[in-house]
Design a protein around this motif. Structure first.
Motif, PDB file in Angstrom:
ATOM      1  N   ASP A  75      15.711  -6.172 -11.657  1.00 38.46           N
ATOM      2  CA  ASP A  75      14.889  -4.987 -11.114  1.00 38.46           C
ATOM      3  C   ASP A  75      15.859  -4.019 -10.377  1.00 38.46           C
ATOM      4  OD1 ASP A  75      12.376  -5.919 -12.147  1.00 38.46           O
ATOM      5  OD2 ASP A  75      12.131  -7.205 -10.423  1.00 38.46           O
ATOM      6  N   ARG A  84       6.783  -1.501  -5.895  1.00 33.75           N
ATOM      7  CA  ARG A  84       6.776  -2.866  -5.817  1.00 33.75           C
ATOM      8  C   ARG A  84       7.972  -3.719  -6.124  1.00 33.75           C
ATOM      9  NH1 ARG A  84       5.191  -1.442 -11.079  1.00 33.75           N
ATOM     10  NH2 ARG A  84       5.352  -3.137 -12.803  1.00 33.75           N
ATOM     11  N   HIS A  85       9.102  -3.027  -6.455  1.00 33.57           N
ATOM     12  CA  HIS A  85      10.513  -3.953  -6.740  1.00 33.57           C
ATOM     13  C   HIS A  85      11.272  -3.873  -5.808  1.00 33.57           C
ATOM     14  CE1 HIS A  85       8.482  -3.500 -10.809  1.00 33.57           C
ATOM     15  NE2 HIS A  85       8.826  -4.958 -10.990  1.00 33.57           N
ATOM     16  N   HIS A  86      11.806  -5.091  -5.762  1.00 32.59           N
ATOM     17  CA  HIS A  86      12.957  -5.145  -4.724  1.00 32.59           C
ATOM     18  C   HIS A  86      14.090  -5.933  -5.676  1.00 32.59           C
ATOM     19  CE1 HIS A  86      10.679  -4.068  -1.206  1.00 32.59           C
ATOM     20  NE2 HIS A  86       9.776  -5.066  -1.473  1.00 32.59           N
ATOM     21  N   TRP A 159       5.422 -16.672 -19.424  1.00 31.93           N
ATOM     22  CA  TRP A 159       6.598 -16.664 -18.522  1.00 31.93           C
ATOM     23  C   TRP A 159       7.629 -17.579 -18.845  1.00 31.93           C
ATOM     24  CZ3 TRP A 159       9.852 -18.675 -14.902  1.00 31.93           C
ATOM     25  CH2 TRP A 159      10.457 -17.826 -14.084  1.00 31.93           C
ATOM     26  N   GLU A 198       0.467  -6.347  -9.579  1.00 34.68           N
ATOM     27  CA  GLU A 198       0.618  -7.891  -9.927  1.00 34.68           C
ATOM     28  C   GLU A 198       0.984  -8.475  -8.621  1.00 34.68           C
ATOM     29  OE1 GLU A 198       2.988  -9.099 -12.929  1.00 34.68           O
ATOM     30  OE2 GLU A 198       3.449 -11.008 -11.800  1.00 34.68           O
ATOM     31  N   ASN A 201       1.758 -14.638  -9.929  1.00 33.28           N
ATOM     32  CA  ASN A 201       1.714 -15.139 -11.151  1.00 33.28           C
ATOM     33  C   ASN A 201       1.416 -16.544 -11.207  1.00 33.28           C
ATOM     34  OD1 ASN A 201       2.099 -15.779 -13.737  1.00 33.28           O
ATOM     35  ND2 ASN A 201       4.141 -14.701 -13.846  1.00 33.28           N
ATOM     36  N   GLY A 228       4.770 -12.573  -4.444  1.00 27.19           N
ATOM     37  CA  GLY A 228       5.872 -11.927  -3.920  1.00 27.19           C
ATOM     38  C   GLY A 228       5.307 -11.747  -2.283  1.00 27.19           C
ATOM     39  N   ARG A 231       4.702  -8.046  -1.527  1.00 28.67           N
ATOM     40  CA  ARG A 231       3.554  -7.343  -2.049  1.00 28.67           C
ATOM     41  C   ARG A 231       2.125  -7.818  -1.422  1.00 28.67           C
ATOM     42  NH1 ARG A 231       4.838  -7.212  -8.712  1.00 28.67           N
ATOM     43  NH2 ARG A 231       6.743  -6.486  -8.652  1.00 28.67           N
TER      44      ARG A 231
HETATM   45  P1  ATP Z   1       6.201  -6.863 -12.211  1.00 30.43           P
HETATM   46  O1  ATP Z   1       5.522  -6.977 -13.777  1.00 30.43           O
HETATM   47  O2  ATP Z   1       5.588  -6.339 -11.280  1.00 30.43           O
HETATM   48  O3  ATP Z   1       7.738  -6.740 -12.498  1.00 30.43           O
HETATM   49  P2  ATP Z   1       6.917  -9.724 -12.704  1.00 30.43           P
HETATM   50  O4  ATP Z   1       5.865 -10.025 -13.771  1.00 30.43           O
HETATM   51  O5  ATP Z   1       8.109  -9.277 -13.460  1.00 30.43           O
HETATM   52  O6  ATP Z   1       6.536  -8.698 -11.797  1.00 30.43           O
HETATM   53  P3  ATP Z   1       7.024 -12.664 -12.166  1.00 30.43           P
HETATM   54  O7  ATP Z   1       8.100 -12.988 -12.762  1.00 30.43           O
HETATM   55  O8  ATP Z   1       5.599 -13.027 -12.512  1.00 30.43           O
HETATM   56  O9  ATP Z   1       7.131 -10.893 -11.754  1.00 30.43           O
HETATM   57  O10 ATP Z   1       7.456 -13.055 -10.443  1.00 30.43           O
HETATM   58  C1  ATP Z   1       6.103 -13.689  -9.726  1.00 30.43           C
HETATM   59  C2  ATP Z   1       5.767 -12.659  -8.564  1.00 30.43           C
HETATM   60  O11 ATP Z   1       6.782 -12.319  -7.767  1.00 30.43           O
HETATM   61  C3  ATP Z   1       4.973 -11.589  -9.066  1.00 30.43           C
HETATM   62  O12 ATP Z   1       3.815 -11.403  -9.124  1.00 30.43           O
HETATM   63  C4  ATP Z   1       5.248 -10.541  -7.791  1.00 30.43           C
HETATM   64  O13 ATP Z   1       4.390 -10.745  -6.705  1.00 30.43           O
HETATM   65  C5  ATP Z   1       6.752 -11.073  -7.267  1.00 30.43           C
HETATM   66  N1  ATP Z   1       8.053 -10.074  -7.726  1.00 30.43           N
HETATM   67  C6  ATP Z   1       8.366 -10.166  -8.985  1.00 30.43           C
HETATM   68  N2  ATP Z   1       9.178  -9.239  -8.974  1.00 30.43           N
HETATM   69  C7  ATP Z   1       9.572  -8.875  -7.760  1.00 30.43           C
HETATM   70  C8  ATP Z   1      10.395  -7.887  -7.227  1.00 30.43           C
HETATM   71  N3  ATP Z   1      11.506  -7.474  -8.020  1.00 30.43           N
HETATM   72  N4  ATP Z   1      10.208  -7.438  -6.050  1.00 30.43           N
HETATM   73  C9  ATP Z   1       9.436  -7.940  -5.289  1.00 30.43           C
HETATM   74  N5  ATP Z   1       8.438  -9.000  -5.643  1.00 30.43           N
HETATM   75  C10 ATP Z   1       8.653  -9.313  -7.167  1.00 30.43           C
END
Ligand code: ATP
Ligand code: MG
Ligand code: MG
Ligand code: MG
Length: 459
Positions: A75, A84-86, A159, A198, A201, A228, A231
């Protein structure tokens, strides 16, 4: 609710459902040479899911520190562009190792969100995998979720941790931040915008994918969930962006003060506040800036942060000064931040001082070239010179290019790189070309990567 209280509420809720509270593991996965960094809560439980390791419990819960800045879940490029991304975040999770499966996983999640946290159902949207009738029935018939806020998706609802390892169909829960924010519901054209975010998950771990791409059924179906913290904190604190939550506001204020910028909305401030977390935690976990592997990812993140400081007009070494504010915010949950504060500060300072020597010159060269640029592509030769002479990793140049709607000529860059290798060989400087060989990063015990991870490092 403060972030720290949400973390506690989550762990307490699952402890109350007979889950063992397990501490976060290191960002450097001790058990997995195919993985760059711990990118999810399930990483420390991988062998348990695969039936290779037996634990004294079959239900666990954790708040896991994660880094997504390379490899399968990367990310880095999203930071500063989405709400929403870190690069670094905390993932709250509950896990079942052959114990409960879909029904309980869904019930726990729904109860925690709608009862413990008291979130209104009308704001919550749910997706399941296209093939998953069972999960669909549980959501629609047992939990009573409205069909209007429910959909079945394909790839987004499957996933996997990496190219190999445990995986399975998933069910995701989204929060609707309201009509003032642009974006469509999950599965629609604009679902990547940040209206429907999101939050959680739920993965129904049923398979192991092996290197040949085949799926094999796991000995016992299991559950792996991830939410997260930042989030859900945004939702609970009534703000849209993760950067508006308590913890980030404090970091942003500290950053603003250090670089002398008054606008907390400034994108570069957000990038710096994000990056100080990943960089500090990586160093705390034993990664040091270097030219290879994990250390190179760290180096790239530090340099990006420093470039954003310069973009805000700040010329002095500043990044290391933010460790203090971070330790203040997160030192209670992660005491190692305080214990290793000096080590982190010194490593960051050294890295920054080294880069500062060439950053200005590199930027001047780039600006000059951009002034006379024809078309919208930065020439590969220049990208290579910036990398080779001025220490600009290509993703840093890419970051600058994106701010100006330009792209990089990567083919030209590769060609320039190859030409340099040829010259070096011809000059007989090296008996052997070492440039393709991964060095061991002394501090991290680097073990090697899968192809995907290796691609992440070729910059
Ligand atoms: P997105 O579609 O928003 O990129 P993701 O589907 O890649 O999320 P998952 O791999 O399902 O994310 O990870 C589980 C949870 O972790 C997510 O639902 C979210 O709440 C959190 N999360 C995922 N990536 C990040 C991020 N880069 N920064 C902050 N929180 C995250
Ligand atoms: Mg993602
Ligand atoms: Mg997603
Ligand atoms: Mg997801």
């Amino acid at each position: 609710m403060k972030s720290a209280q949400i973390r506690d509420a989550f762990l307490n809720y699952f402890a109350g459902q007979d889950h063992t509270v397990v501490p976060s593991s290191s960002l450097v996965p001790g058990n997995d040479p195919t993985l760059l960094f711990t990118n999810a809560g399930m990483v420390q439980f991988k062998e348990t899911f695969l039936g290779q390791e037996k634990r004294s419990y079959n239900r666990a819960t954790s708040s896991q520190r994660c880094v997504r800045a390379g490899g399968k879940h990367n990310d880095l490029e999203n930071v500063g562009y989405t709400a929403r991304h870190h690069t670094f975040f905390e993932m709250l999770g509950n896990f079942s190792f052959g114990d409960y499966f879909k029904r309980e996983a869904i019930r726990f999640a729904w109860e925690f969100l709608t009862k413990t946290l008291n979130l209104p159902e009308e704001r919550l949207w749910v997706t399941v995998h296209v093939s998953d009738d069972e999960a669909a029935d549980i959501w629609l018939k047992e939990m009573g979720v409205s069909a209007e806020r429910f959909s079945r998706l394909d790839e987004d609802n499957f996933w996997q941790m990496g190219d190999t390892g445990p995986c399975g169909p998933s069910s995701e829960i989204f929060y609707d931040h309201g009509a003032d924010v642009p974006g469509g519901p999950p599965g629609s054209e604009n679902d990547d915008l940040d209206r429907y975010i999101e939050i959680w998950n739920l993965v129904f771990m049923q398979y192991e994918r092996t290197a040949d791409g085949e799926l094999h059924s796991l000995p016992k179906p299991s559950v792996d969930t991830g939410m997260g913290l930042e989030r859900i904190a945004a939702v609970m604190q009534g703000v849209h962006s993760n950067y508006e939550i308590d913890l980030f506001q404090a970091l942003l204020k500290a950053t603003a003060e250090v670089v002398g910028c008054s606008n907390l909305e400034e994108k570069s401030l957000r990038v710096i506040a994000d990056h100080i977390r990943s960089c500090s935690f990586l160093i705390a976990d034993g990664v040091m800036p270097s030219n290879e592997g994990r250390g190179f990812v760290l180096r790239r993140i530090v340099r990006r942060a420093v470039r954003h400081g310069h973009k805000l007009g700040h010329q002095e070494v500043f990044f290391y000064k933010l460790v203090e504010a971070l330790a203040e915010q997160m030192g209670d949950a992660y005491p190692e931040l305080r214990e290793k504060q000096q080590v982190i500060e010194q490593a960051l300072r050294k890295e920054e001082e080294q880069f500062a020597k060439t950053l200005d010159k590199g930027m001047a060269l780039l600006e000059e070239a951009l002034d006379s640029l024809e078309g919208s592509e930065i020439p590969g030769e220049l990208v290579f010179t910036l990398h080779d002479t001025y220490g600009f990793p290509t993703d840093l140049t890419q970051d600058i290019a994106r701010e100006r709607d330009l792209s990089l000529d990567m083919a030209g860059y590769e060609a320039a790189m190859e030409a340099q290798r040829q010259r070096a060989r011809a000059a007989g400087k090296f008996k052997q070309d070492y440039t393709d060989i991964l060095e061991l990063d002394g501090a991290t015990e680097f073990l090697g990567y899968s192809t995907t991870e290796a691609e992440g490092k070729v910059v």
